[in-house]
Scaffold this active site. Structure first.
Site, PDB file in Angstrom:
ATOM      1  N   GLY A  79       0.803  -1.230   0.000  1.00 46.22           N
ATOM      2  CA  GLY A  79       0.000   0.000   0.000  1.00 46.22           C
ATOM      3  C   GLY A  79       0.829   1.270   0.000  1.00 46.22           C
ATOM      4  O   GLY A  79       0.289   2.372  -0.173  1.00 46.22           O
ATOM      5  N   GLU A  80       2.150   1.159   0.226  1.00 47.05           N
ATOM      6  CA  GLU A  80       2.980   2.369   0.211  1.00 47.05           C
ATOM      7  C   GLU A  80       3.151   2.860  -1.223  1.00 47.05           C
ATOM      8  O   GLU A  80       3.073   2.094  -2.174  1.00 47.05           O
ATOM      9  CB  GLU A  80       4.333   2.080   0.872  1.00 47.05           C
ATOM     10  CG  GLU A  80       4.177   1.881   2.365  1.00 47.05           C
ATOM     11  CD  GLU A  80       5.504   1.766   3.109  1.00 47.05           C
ATOM     12  OE1 GLU A  80       6.569   1.819   2.460  1.00 47.05           O
ATOM     13  OE2 GLU A  80       5.470   1.596   4.335  1.00 47.05           O
ATOM     14  N   ARG A 134     -12.106  21.784   6.315  1.00 43.13           N
ATOM     15  CA  ARG A 134     -13.373  21.949   7.023  1.00 43.13           C
ATOM     16  C   ARG A 134     -13.180  22.076   8.529  1.00 43.13           C
ATOM     17  O   ARG A 134     -14.106  22.370   9.251  1.00 43.13           O
ATOM     18  CB  ARG A 134     -14.311  20.796   6.679  1.00 43.13           C
ATOM     19  CG  ARG A 134     -14.653  20.832   5.208  1.00 43.13           C
ATOM     20  CD  ARG A 134     -15.590  19.738   4.824  1.00 43.13           C
ATOM     21  NE  ARG A 134     -16.885  20.284   4.489  1.00 43.13           N
ATOM     22  CZ  ARG A 134     -17.954  19.536   4.225  1.00 43.13           C
ATOM     23  NH1 ARG A 134     -17.883  18.252   4.316  1.00 43.13           N
ATOM     24  NH2 ARG A 134     -19.090  20.106   3.911  1.00 43.13           N
ATOM     25  N   HIS A 176     -13.288  26.539   1.492  1.00 42.17           N
ATOM     26  CA  HIS A 176     -14.481  26.403   2.324  1.00 42.17           C
ATOM     27  C   HIS A 176     -14.667  27.612   3.261  1.00 42.17           C
ATOM     28  O   HIS A 176     -15.788  28.064   3.477  1.00 42.17           O
ATOM     29  CB  HIS A 176     -14.390  25.109   3.130  1.00 42.17           C
ATOM     30  CG  HIS A 176     -15.657  24.806   3.850  1.00 42.17           C
ATOM     31  ND1 HIS A 176     -16.864  24.705   3.201  1.00 42.17           N
ATOM     32  CD2 HIS A 176     -15.929  24.626   5.165  1.00 42.17           C
ATOM     33  CE1 HIS A 176     -17.817  24.461   4.089  1.00 42.17           C
ATOM     34  NE2 HIS A 176     -17.277  24.410   5.283  1.00 42.17           N
ATOM     35  N   LYS A 194     -34.325  30.331   7.183  1.00 41.85           N
ATOM     36  CA  LYS A 194     -35.198  29.724   8.187  1.00 41.85           C
ATOM     37  C   LYS A 194     -35.952  30.837   8.900  1.00 41.85           C
ATOM     38  O   LYS A 194     -35.341  31.784   9.391  1.00 41.85           O
ATOM     39  CB  LYS A 194     -34.361  28.956   9.210  1.00 41.85           C
ATOM     40  CG  LYS A 194     -34.072  27.549   8.799  1.00 41.85           C
ATOM     41  CD  LYS A 194     -33.406  26.793   9.925  1.00 41.85           C
ATOM     42  CE  LYS A 194     -32.864  25.497   9.378  1.00 41.85           C
ATOM     43  NZ  LYS A 194     -31.781  24.984  10.167  1.00 41.85           N
ATOM     44  N   ARG A 247     -38.649  31.598  12.003  1.00 36.94           N
ATOM     45  CA  ARG A 247     -39.366  31.007  13.132  1.00 36.94           C
ATOM     46  C   ARG A 247     -40.761  31.625  13.179  1.00 36.94           C
ATOM     47  O   ARG A 247     -40.933  32.813  13.401  1.00 36.94           O
ATOM     48  CB  ARG A 247     -38.600  31.262  14.434  1.00 36.94           C
ATOM     49  CG  ARG A 247     -39.226  30.541  15.618  1.00 36.94           C
ATOM     50  CD  ARG A 247     -38.275  30.389  16.783  1.00 36.94           C
ATOM     51  NE  ARG A 247     -37.137  29.526  16.493  1.00 36.94           N
ATOM     52  CZ  ARG A 247     -37.158  28.204  16.491  1.00 36.94           C
ATOM     53  NH1 ARG A 247     -38.292  27.577  16.746  1.00 36.94           N
ATOM     54  NH2 ARG A 247     -36.090  27.508  16.240  1.00 36.94           N
ATOM     55  N   ASP A 252     -24.012  25.851  -4.773  1.00 36.60           N
ATOM     56  CA  ASP A 252     -23.308  25.735  -3.484  1.00 36.60           C
ATOM     57  C   ASP A 252     -21.833  25.488  -3.774  1.00 36.60           C
ATOM     58  O   ASP A 252     -21.472  25.108  -4.895  1.00 36.60           O
ATOM     59  CB  ASP A 252     -23.899  24.587  -2.655  1.00 36.60           C
ATOM     60  CG  ASP A 252     -23.744  24.826  -1.154  1.00 36.60           C
ATOM     61  OD1 ASP A 252     -22.984  25.747  -0.763  1.00 36.60           O
ATOM     62  OD2 ASP A 252     -24.369  24.096  -0.374  1.00 36.60           O
TER      63      ASP A 252
HETATM   64  C1  R5P Z   1     -21.621  24.445   3.984  1.00 34.52           C
HETATM   65  O1  R5P Z   1     -20.963  25.274   4.594  1.00 34.52           O
HETATM   66  C2  R5P Z   1     -21.339  24.151   2.555  1.00 34.52           C
HETATM   67  O2  R5P Z   1     -21.500  25.295   1.779  1.00 34.52           O
HETATM   68  C3  R5P Z   1     -22.251  23.060   2.019  1.00 34.52           C
HETATM   69  O3  R5P Z   1     -23.595  23.530   2.043  1.00 34.52           O
HETATM   70  C4  R5P Z   1     -22.160  21.807   2.827  1.00 34.52           C
HETATM   71  O4  R5P Z   1     -20.823  21.435   2.956  1.00 34.52           O
HETATM   72  C5  R5P Z   1     -22.929  20.697   2.163  1.00 34.52           C
HETATM   73  O5  R5P Z   1     -22.860  19.543   2.932  1.00 34.52           O
HETATM   74  P1  R5P Z   1     -23.893  18.394   2.725  1.00 34.52           P
HETATM   75  O6  R5P Z   1     -23.926  18.039   1.271  1.00 34.52           O
HETATM   76  O7  R5P Z   1     -23.366  17.268   3.583  1.00 34.52           O
HETATM   77  O8  R5P Z   1     -25.231  18.877   3.210  1.00 34.52           O
END
Ligand code: R5P
Length: 291
Positions: free
Chosen positions: A34-35, A93, A127, A190, A192, A216
């Protein structure tokens, strides 16, 4: 000279072709245990500017280790002018500590890359911008949105779809593309309604009977996108297409997104996948030309 790591060979050769630069050939293989073995096949003059192109997505450790092997071999060749182009930079991340005594893996990665001789890092839609602060070297976080905008322009010649961010964090991506295409953009928010009831809906505009593109940076498990598609369908969007920069797409993410009713799913080729149809080669080569 461009060196393509095995995770980004095709992209590296596209970039080399666009820049009319030499693509340096490397030989890699795995030993039975595997190396990994690595050899740089071409002579590289000491004063050469070298661009290593390698995304460090899954398998992250292997792809990173390959970068370390390339860097160490270049050091042995006394080549020091090294830029790492990592279109998808793995371990981005965890750029801060959420619990005591956690490893900040983005910081550990930064330390290793710098100590191994990277003088300049280029990545695409990192990210978090705060990753840049983990490095002592210049870091360019370039955007794939103009390239995605061009793709949308070609794919949707007759209509102007709504660009929709699945959450507020992605709003800037939708805005960047919508500004180029002169179309509407919005995000899901969101709201409330009562202490017990939360509703997620488009913030400003109605999507009823309109084509929507969800945009995204990363799709990982697909959960964020599946949720967004469900909401847009309830709001009677005509059709929902999905585009992302980095198709991490773990497990059955593609199936889940299709089952949720996406009309299509496309991404750039920062990572290899079946949906990586939008090439960032121009994004990268234009950036290299600007340096
Ligand atoms: C969040 O900060 C990113 O922009 C994406 O929305 C996120 O990483 C997506 O993750 P998943 O596909 O697991 O919902």
């Amino acid at each position: 000279m461009i060196i393509g790591g095995s995770a980004s060979q095709a992209l590296a050769s596209e970039v080399a072709l666009m820049l009319n630069d030499k693509l340096c050939s490397i030989e890699t293989k795995k030993f039975p245990d595997g190396e990994r073995y690595l050899r740089i096949r071409d002579e590289i003059p000491q004063d050469e500017e070298v661009y290593i192109v390698q995304s460090t997505g899954y398998p992250q450790d292997e792809n990173l280790m390959e970068v370390f092997f390339i860097l160490d071999t270049l050091q042995d060749m006394n080549v020091t002018n090294i830029t790492l182009i990592s279109p998808y930079l793995g371990y981005s991340r965890q750029e801060r500590r959420f619990k005591d005594v956690e490893c900040i893996s983005a910081k550990a990665t930064a330390k290793l890359l710098q100590s191994m001789g990277v003088k300049h890092l280029v990545s695409i839609n990192l990210h978090e911008d705060s990753i840049i602060e983990l490095y002592d070297i210049p870091v360019d976080n370039i955007s794939a949105m103009p390239t995605i905008a061009q793709y949308i322009k070609e794919e949707y010649p007759d209509e102007k779809p709504v660009l929709l961010a699945p959450d507020k964090g992605a709003l800037n991506f939708a805005k960047e593309i919508a500004t180029i295409l002169d179309t509407d953009y919005d995000y899901l928010e969101k709201v409330r309604l009562s202490p017990e009831k939360v509703e997620t809906k488009t913030k400003n505009i109605s999507v009823e009977n309109r084509s929507v593109i969800i945009i995204d940076d990363i799709i990982s498990t697909g959960g964020t996108i599946v949720n967004a598609i469900g909401i847009l369908k309830k709001q009677n969007a005509k059709l929902v297409d999905v585009i992302c920069v980095h198709p991490v797409l773990v497990n059955d993410a593609v199936l889940k997104i299709n089952a949720a009713g996406a009309n299509s799913l496309k991404s750039t080729n920062t990572l290899k996948s079946d949906v990586s149809v939008i090439s960032v080669a121009t994004t990268i080569s234009d950036h290299i030309k600007s340096l």
